[in-house]
Design an enzyme around this catalytic site. Sequence first.
Site, mmCIF file in Angstrom:
data_model
loop_
_atom_site.group_PDB
_atom_site.id
_atom_site.type_symbol
_atom_site.label_atom_id
_atom_site.label_comp_id
_atom_site.label_asym_id
_atom_site.label_seq_id
_atom_site.Cartn_x
_atom_site.Cartn_y
_atom_site.Cartn_z
ATOM 1 N N ASN A 155 -10.121 6.625 -4.632
ATOM 2 C CA ASN A 155 -9.904 5.304 -5.248
ATOM 3 C C ASN A 155 -10.089 4.145 -4.271
ATOM 4 O OD1 ASN A 155 -7.507 6.252 -3.981
ATOM 5 N ND2 ASN A 155 -6.277 4.811 -5.159
ATOM 6 N N GLY A 231 -3.334 11.795 -2.582
ATOM 7 C CA GLY A 231 -4.001 12.257 -3.781
ATOM 8 C C GLY A 231 -3.017 12.673 -4.846
ATOM 9 N N PRO A 234 -0.527 17.824 -8.160
ATOM 10 C CA PRO A 234 -0.904 19.244 -8.194
ATOM 11 C C PRO A 234 -1.627 19.713 -6.928
ATOM 12 C CG PRO A 234 -1.386 18.196 -10.295
ATOM 13 C CD PRO A 234 -1.016 17.098 -9.349
ATOM 14 N N ALA A 236 -1.202 18.422 -3.965
ATOM 15 C CA ALA A 236 -0.168 18.470 -2.920
ATOM 16 C C ALA A 236 0.642 19.756 -2.997
ATOM 17 C CB ALA A 236 0.749 17.263 -3.052
ATOM 18 N N GLU A 253 1.171 11.558 0.273
ATOM 19 C CA GLU A 253 1.302 10.296 -0.472
ATOM 20 C C GLU A 253 0.651 10.526 -1.819
ATOM 21 O OE1 GLU A 253 1.182 7.287 -2.430
ATOM 22 O OE2 GLU A 253 -0.668 6.868 -1.338
ATOM 23 N N GLU A 468 4.512 6.032 5.840
ATOM 24 C CA GLU A 468 3.441 5.553 6.722
ATOM 25 C C GLU A 468 3.714 4.101 7.076
ATOM 26 O OE1 GLU A 468 -0.462 7.953 5.219
ATOM 27 O OE2 GLU A 468 0.443 6.592 3.762
#
Length: 487
Positions: A155, A231, A234, A236, A253, A468
């Site tokens: 994105n 991303g 699922p 992750a 994230e 972060e």
Amino acid sequence: CSGTMELLMLENFIDGKFLPCHSYIDSYDPSTGEVYCKVPDSGKEEIEVAVEAARKAFPSWSSRSPQERSQVLNRLADLLEQSLEELAQAESKDQGKTLTMARTIDIPRSVQNFRFFASSILHHTTESTQMDHLGCLHYTVRTPVGIAGLISPWNLPLYLLTWKIAPAIAAGNTVIAKPSELTSVTAWMLCKFLNKAGVPPGVVNIVFGTGPKVGEALVTHPEVPLISFTGSQPTAERITQLSAPFCKKLSLELGGKNPAIIFEDANLEDCIPATVRSSFANQGEICLCTSRIFVQRSIYNEFLKRFVEASRKWKVGIPSDPSASMGALISKAHLEKVRSYIKKARAEGAQILCGEGVDRLSLPPRNQAGYFMLPTVITDIKDESCCMKEEIFGPVTCVVPFDSEEEVIRRANSVKYGLAATVWSGHVGRIHRVAQKLQSGLVWTNCWLIRELNLPFGGMKYSGIGREGAKDSHDFFTEIKTITVKY
């Protein structure tokens, strides 16, 4: 890279060199639906070569002083800035976002990421304490972890890739990065600047390909002790399962189902345009976008009328159109997924007030097969609907009324995600009360998406693990060690 039949042919970048590959993945121009680029379909073999390059480069790079590494990052930022227009054009074509957004947000922020971490690496301090009765001094040091595996999304391609690379190499690590196979062009363009900036061979390696092949090879490699991933939830889960036997450090994230809470004393002149933007910016393909809007009942009808009017004014157009507010979604499959939520909402009896299935989309003939969609507003929908529970990640938002402060906090917190929220009110006490009770890693009040890079960024619950930012990224990309000296 070479041009064959006008297609852009990308190559992996390992050990400071572009390397040919044996097979490729088609990459589509979202605004036309046509293949315009070929991306390497890498796998375990390419990861092995990259790991060897990163392993060899680590001792020298990690031994450089923070000042030396800072100079390299600043040179890299300068080179990106000098090519801002070229990068913006490529990012817009590859991702489908408007050229205006790529030019004013994505690429400038990529430049800022390198400059920010080039500066912050010079200002970190460590702790010490003394035990006089034992004659001991304790102090801490931070050392780079080693090889960092960085997996970035489609994105905000260069923006989020540099948000990972910059702190990783600033801290003295070497990296292997895997951009999304859907948006690899600006990552490949970044490679040509690495050597010019004086980044030593092997310090930054970029391997292109799919998650199941190259991503899993990176996650399961025993010599890659750290994975930073942005991303979907699922994916992750899969990363967590695969990396568990290796005790890797993870920063995840993930997604959001972000609420906006609009109280009756909100300034609608500011609130409505900001909430339209927070709902539909970058085609709604930002993890921080607003997808649930709770409006106090006394102003609900007025807000809804004005919000729909403002949403209809957002122009959907080809990415190069300077008057376009939105471009194309990333892929045909994603467009169909987003549309499927609107079909479900309609089947449940919800109202579609504007956008998909209500308004007409006007595009040039060449772009008729592109992945475009109008900003869509749904109302008369229950909190239990999948449209109010699941991340849609497109230009779709739901607007519902509420009565009390306690009620809206409960409803806003009722989903599995907890990334970001916005609160609109003129009452300072209410702002603080509500913000502190929301289960969100970020809460904006009377604004949206104003970021301070020194402060932590990340979510709660299924929105991820870790934070972060200046200190948080440095802590993640380093290991802390306590040293005791008896004097």
